[in-house]
Design an enzyme around this catalytic site. Structure first.
Site, PDB file in Angstrom:
ATOM      1  N   GLU A   1       0.809  -1.226   0.000  1.00 55.56           N
ATOM      2  CA  GLU A   1       0.000   0.000   0.000  1.00 55.56           C
ATOM      3  C   GLU A   1       0.839   1.272   0.000  1.00 55.56           C
ATOM      4  O   GLU A   1       1.722   1.444   0.842  1.00 55.56           O
ATOM      5  CB  GLU A   1      -0.944   0.016   1.205  1.00 55.56           C
ATOM      6  CG  GLU A   1      -1.894   1.209   1.204  1.00 55.56           C
ATOM      7  CD  GLU A   1      -3.019   1.069   2.203  1.00 55.56           C
ATOM      8  OE1 GLU A   1      -3.780   2.046   2.372  1.00 55.56           O
ATOM      9  OE2 GLU A   1      -3.162  -0.005   2.804  1.00 55.56           O
TER      10      GLU A   1
ATOM     11  N   LYS B   1      -8.630  -1.277   0.932  1.00 60.22           N
ATOM     12  CA  LYS B   1      -9.685  -1.698   1.852  1.00 60.22           C
ATOM     13  C   LYS B   1     -10.522  -2.756   1.148  1.00 60.22           C
ATOM     14  O   LYS B   1     -11.015  -2.534   0.042  1.00 60.22           O
ATOM     15  CB  LYS B   1     -10.588  -0.522   2.246  1.00 60.22           C
ATOM     16  CG  LYS B   1     -10.204   0.160   3.535  1.00 60.22           C
ATOM     17  CD  LYS B   1     -10.450  -0.703   4.725  1.00 60.22           C
ATOM     18  CE  LYS B   1      -9.848  -0.095   5.984  1.00 60.22           C
ATOM     19  NZ  LYS B   1      -8.806  -0.924   6.544  1.00 60.22           N
TER      20      LYS B   1
END
Length: 398
Positions: A209, A225
């Site tokens: 990420e 997410k």
């Protein structure tokens, strides 16, 4: 921030520098010139201290909108690590429980310069004997599930929309943790794979990420997410899940707002929404949000706006930080912070999910997930275990 002696400069053999984001062409010819470390008990503004220390070494990031060039003769750039606790300080939030790994600093800035004579001296270290003991969890599955229920109750009261809760485990080890932590970079999807070492501590990262990247005068963040097993059914389920999509879009909106605080007016955009990508044996949903930096924006202002990352805190961010501080039994240590590389005109910091840390005798790992009103406690406990499993397995293999 304490200025400390460059770590390991005299020790041979020296492996290539493997900080996440370091230029590949420079890895074998970099030498550490100086470093500073800071903990939350030192006081002051860690974002300002980072920016000032870098500027003192010719890495001027006080105006990210200004064009800059790589200097092949001076400082190449610097490794930057920011813990979740330091991010909470930058955001004006509570610190929460003490870290389980107090040997680690909350901020580390390590400046590197080019020295082509080092290339011939860098040889791999011989394999070391390795033993890892049993993992000891900071909370039980029941306590984790109770924390999920507490967040759901807070959402029902209207206190928050989403909160990320994180668990921790530690295990005793014998041997050299450095080579073991470095293997995390080989995990599939580890965009920010690499290590950072200090006196009595080390961090190994396998994060997919992006917290923040500055590339071609544009800022990018890539929040993740939504998680499912990396099977055909798992991919279909993730794409079809209204709960996962709603959770994801909340964080995308949070990141848009965070970037808007430091962006040129009207320049924030969502370049990609809910793209499904693989990390190890998991599918994860990722979006890309970008913006042009406002004139005069420096690294300190950028860190204050983005830290700690929205995907590992929740929405609203400050309210989520208060619930995190109340619910998690130990601090987040090296996890849920930032690690990467900065240089003139260039910033590339990954969010330290899928991250492990070592002190003198223990290894530490963290894992968690975002909780919404529709979260199932048992499923959230299982998801956190699935995220930690590839990291634990690799560390155990040595």
């Amino acid at each position: 921030m304490r200025q400390v002696r460059p770590y390991g400069v005299e020790a041979l053999p020296r492996p290539p520098v493997d900080i996440p984001g370091v230029p590949v062409a420079c890895r074998t010819v970099l030498v550490e010139r100086d470093r500073c470390e800071w903990t939350v008990t030192d006081g002051g503004d860690p974002a300002e201290l980072i920016e000032t220390f870098l500027a003192g070494h010719g890495i001027d990031l006080r105006d990210l909108a200004r064009p800059a060039r790589h200097d092949p003769y001076g400082a190449c750039g610097a490794a930057v690590f920011v813990s979740a606790a330091a991010g909470a300080v930058m955001a004006g939030g509570p610190l929460g429980a003490p870290t389980p790994a107090p040997a680690l600093p909350d901020v580390a800035v390590v400046v590197y310069a080019h020295d082509p004579h080092l290339a011939a001296a860098r040889t791999p270290a011989p394999p070391a004997r390795w033993r890892l003991g049993d993992w000891r969890e900071s909370w039980t599955p029941r306590q984790h599930a109770d924390a999920v229920q507490a967040v759901r109750a807070a959402i029902g009261r209207g206190d928050v929309y989403q909160v990320n809760v994180v668990g921790h485990a530690a295990a005793d080890y014998r041997g050299d943790a450095g080579p073991v932590l470095s293997r995390l970079a080989a995990l599939p999807g580890a965009r920010y794979g690499g290590t950072l070492h200090g006196d009595g501590w080390a961090i190994g990262c396998a994060s997919p990420e992006t917290l923040i990247e500055l590339r071609a005068a544009r800022l990018l963040t890539r929040p993740i997410k939504g998680t499912r097993p990396a099977t055909a059914d798992g991919r279909r389920d993730l794409l079809a899940s209204a709960k996962e999509r709603a959770e994801h879009i909340m964080i995308v909106d949070l990141e848009r707002n965070d970037l808007a605080r430091v962006a040129r007016t009207g320049s924030v955009r969502v370049d990609e929404l809910f793209a499904v990508r693989r990390w190890c044996d998991l599918w994860q949903a990722e979006s890309t949000v970008s913006a042009q930096p406002a004139d005069g924006l420096g690294l300190a202002g950028l860190l204050r706006a983005l830290c700690p990352g929205g995907s590992v805190t929740g929405a609203p961010k400050l309210a989520a930080l208060h619930h995190i501080a109340a619910l998690e039994p130990v601090g987040r240590g090296a996890s849920m912070g930032a690690l990467g590389w900065v240089a003139p005109g260039h910033v590339d910091l990954g969010l330290t999910i899928r991250t492990a840390a070592a002190d003198n005798d223990r290894l530490h790992v963290w894992a968690g997930g975002g909780i919404t009103v529709d979260s199932d406690p048992a499923a959230e406990v299982a998801e956190a275990a699935a995220k930690a499993a590839p990291v634990r397995a690799l560390l155990a293999a040595g």
